[in-house]
Design a protein around this motif. Sequence first.
Motif, PDB file in Angstrom:
ATOM      1  N   LEU A   6      -7.141   7.853   3.531  1.00 37.04           N
ATOM      2  CA  LEU A   6      -6.763   7.197   2.282  1.00 37.04           C
ATOM      3  C   LEU A   6      -5.256   7.207   2.085  1.00 37.04           C
ATOM      4  O   LEU A   6      -4.666   6.222   1.633  1.00 37.04           O
ATOM      5  N   TYR A  15      -8.961   1.000   3.353  1.00 38.44           N
ATOM      6  CA  TYR A  15      -9.597   1.762   2.269  1.00 38.44           C
ATOM      7  C   TYR A  15     -11.070   1.978   2.555  1.00 38.44           C
ATOM      8  O   TYR A  15     -11.583   3.105   2.463  1.00 38.44           O
ATOM      9  N   TYR A  31     -10.060   1.156  -6.397  1.00 39.08           N
ATOM     10  CA  TYR A  31      -9.046   0.632  -5.473  1.00 39.08           C
ATOM     11  C   TYR A  31      -8.356  -0.576  -6.102  1.00 39.08           C
ATOM     12  O   TYR A  31      -8.989  -1.404  -6.771  1.00 39.08           O
TER      13      TYR A  31
END
Length: 406
Positions: A6, A15, A31
């Motif tokens: 990450l 991601y 996100y």
Amino acid sequence: MAATKLNKAENIEDYFDAVSWWDNPVFNFAYADKAGNIAMTVCGRIPIRNGYSGMYPVVALNDSVGMVSNVPYAYLPREVNPSRGHVSSANQRSINPNEYGYPLVGPYVDGYRGRRINELLDADNSITTEDLMRFQADAIEIRARSIVPKVVSAWDNLGDGNESIEMIVGLFNDWDYEMATDLKAPTLWMYLYDAIRSETFEELDVLIPLLEESSMKSNALPSSSYPRAPILEQLILENESAYFDDTRTEGLIETRDHILVRSLHIAINTMHSLYGENTDSWEYGLHHTINVEHIAGLTTIKGGPIRGQHTLFPSHGWEMTTGPVLRHVIDLENPLNSRCVIPGGQSGNPFSVHFDDLFQLWYTFDTEEHHYLYQNFYTYSSSSEFVSVSEENRLIERRITLMPTN
């Protein structure tokens, strides 16, 4: 592995690759990137069980009863670039269990914060940093907004015309459902909700002593014998439940409105008993307060009246003991325009000047801007530059060594 990936992720593909490695209890990952992508992903181990649902403890008599696998990563709940333009999470259920192929069990929250967040985000597609700061201070009680109008209507239909109660019901008529410290309606709502719950589910009162005396209370049993707020809310709104009939009264079948009016009487009588006839003593801030205890019980940061309840700004109960550990608003376009604050200080050392140096920012509500206060973000290219801007050398934490006196 997941955290490392990450930290190195450069796009949404990175991601998703990173969170696929999250092999821990379930977390909600949010996100956003500068390309305009947004996503919410539930990651972690959601067990697949055989021989039982997971709702209650069971004895695994053989290998056929137990957790046999986990929900595959590809089937974990997720949302990517939804048409509404936002994703959100406040620990509510991330997906409708009736529309999901795997059983979801666990102590999810009641969902009122999530409902309010989505209301605010749906109402405006041009959210600013200031708006988000106001959202984090929002104290609208969704439960009250659903239930109180039904109580007022019940009183209008079945009330006995008592002038004192009419005046008190007027507090609800003038209320916008904000749990503000200078209002009386929030205090009345707290006692009213408790009365409605106990009068609706009086059949369950026999469970209270059993629950209190059980050795399993802190492990497997619920903390209350009463159903949770969304169930009561649904029963009141649908108005079709046999629960509203009081089994203690023979020859009489109570309706929802009978129970709501009775609960209103009980709540008002309770408040008169506790606080007296003068309603000036009913102001919410006189009874709903906060004091922040040191994690080891060494000291207390004294607060005072605090807004909120089961609201977007969570402050449950009469004394707020849990709540937002970190208020953080991130501006991805201009990171230095971001804001954050914690309910304590920059040090956990109770002898440090930094132990409570952020509390007043966290606690103080700006009535004009309608949000709490925050600290700004600063960046420094070197440690020497950081030291050079320190006023009286107070930005550097010193080590304190406690020595015996003999």
